[in-house]
Enzyme design. Structure first.
Site, short mmCIF file in Angstrom:
data_model
loop_
_atom_site.label_atom_id
_atom_site.label_comp_id
_atom_site.label_asym_id
_atom_site.label_seq_id
_atom_site.Cartn_x
_atom_site.Cartn_y
_atom_site.Cartn_z
CG ASP A 172 12.24 1.15 0.68
OD1 ASP A 172 11.67 2.25 0.78
OD2 ASP A 172 12.56 0.64 -0.41
CG LEU B 92 11.36 7.71 -7.21
CD1 LEU B 92 11.25 7.32 -8.68
CD2 LEU B 92 10.90 6.56 -6.33
CG HIS C 144 8.07 0.58 -0.18
ND1 HIS C 144 9.01 1.08 -1.05
CD2 HIS C 144 7.95 -0.74 -0.45
CE1 HIS C 144 9.46 0.09 -1.81
NE2 HIS C 144 8.84 -1.02 -1.48
CB SER D 153 -1.88 10.37 -7.57
OG SER D 153 -1.29 9.19 -7.09
CG ASN D 154 0.11 8.57 -2.60
OD1 ASN D 154 -0.67 8.19 -1.74
ND2 ASN D 154 0.55 7.79 -3.57
CD GLU E 104 0.63 4.04 -2.28
OE1 GLU E 104 1.72 3.49 -2.09
OE2 GLU E 104 0.40 4.77 -3.28
CG ASN F 263 9.11 6.35 1.70
OD1 ASN F 263 8.71 7.06 0.77
ND2 ASN F 263 9.56 5.12 1.49
C1 GAR Z 1 3.28 5.35 -4.72
O1 GAR Z 1 2.64 4.13 -4.99
C2 GAR Z 1 4.32 5.16 -3.65
O2 GAR Z 1 3.99 4.18 -2.71
C3 GAR Z 1 5.50 4.73 -4.46
O3 GAR Z 1 5.47 5.52 -5.61
C4 GAR Z 1 4.10 5.81 -5.92
C5 GAR Z 1 3.99 7.29 -6.18
O4 GAR Z 1 2.77 7.57 -6.81
N1 GAR Z 1 6.73 4.89 -3.73
C6 GAR Z 1 7.76 4.09 -3.88
O5 GAR Z 1 7.75 3.16 -4.66
C7 GAR Z 1 8.95 4.40 -2.99
N2 GAR Z 1 9.93 3.38 -3.04
P1 GAR Z 1 2.27 9.09 -6.90
O6 GAR Z 1 3.44 9.92 -7.45
O7 GAR Z 1 1.12 9.06 -7.84
O8 GAR Z 1 1.89 9.52 -5.51
#
Ligand code: GAR
Length: 193
Positions: free
Chosen positions: A150, A90, A109, A18-19, A179, A107
């Site tokens: 991180d 990941l 977080h 989604s990001n 985000e 990144n």
């Molecule tokens: C997001 O909330 C991001 O901050 C997190 O995964 C999600 C991805 O959502 N990232 C981590 O936890 C990294 N350690 P998305 O696939 O819907 O963008």
């Protein structure tokens, strides 16, 4: 000819994406920055459908292809990618890529680092830990990527309150909202600095 002056970015993700979608939409009207590639290590993840829907070139690569960084590097060179954005990606970034893209990988977080960072700390795992510890605040962190999960230089953080009735679902929605609002803007100012 404006294309020549564009900063090209790639967005890597491993899950919903989604990001990645939000970032693509944000830059679709930009005359200075464009998303030229979405990369993922998960061929069945929702991010792949989003890339197709958005008509952004998609590259699926294995963990091994990431670690050897030969084929992936060739694609990044061909598409003139200058910055790599990790949005829910990941896998650990290999040393070779860190050397070649020094200070050019960022990144997001879903916590206020250094709290709740490190291996295994992603998505809802982070939110459950925040709730379990009865923290009054959570938030987001955008940071440079280095050899440790991180731990790279923090570029931006934004806090939000954790309310009494919050659960993983409501907290993850609050975090996602932050985000979507801030990450594209931070990317924009970082790559144009
Ligand atoms: C997001 O909330 C991001 O901050 C997190 O995964 C999600 C991805 O959502 N990232 C981590 O936890 C990294 N350690 P998305 O696939 O819907 O963008």
């Amino acid at each position: 000819m404006k294309i020549l002056f564009m900063k090209n970015i790639a967005v890597f993700g491993s899950g919903s994406g989604s990001n990645a979608e939000n970032i693509c939409r944000f830059f679709s009207s930009s005359k200075q920055v464009q998303v030229v590639l979405i990369g993922t290590n998960k061929k069945d993840a929702r991010i792949t459908n989003r890339a197709k829907k958005l008509k952004v070139p998609l590259l699926v690569f294995s963990k091994n292809e990431l670690n050897t960084f030969t084929k992936l590097h060739a694609v990044l060179l061909k598409t003139r990618v200058e910055y790599v954005i990790l949005a829910g990606f990941l896998l650990k970034i290999p040393e070779k890529m860190l050397e070649l893209y020094k200070n050019k990988i960022i990144n997001i977080h879903p916590s206020l680092l250094p709290k709740y960072g490190g291996k295994g700390m992603y998505g809802n795992n982070v939110h459950s830990s925040v709730l379990k510890n009865n923290d009054l605040f959570s938030g987001i962190t955008v940071h440079l990527v280095n050899e440790n999960y991180d731990e790279g230089e923090i570029l931006f953080q934004k806090k939000c309150a954790v309310d009494k009735g919050d659960d993983v679902s409501s907290l993850s929605k609050k975090i996602a909202k932050l985000e979507y609002l801030y990450f594209p803007k931070i990317i924009n100012s970082f790559v144009l600095k």
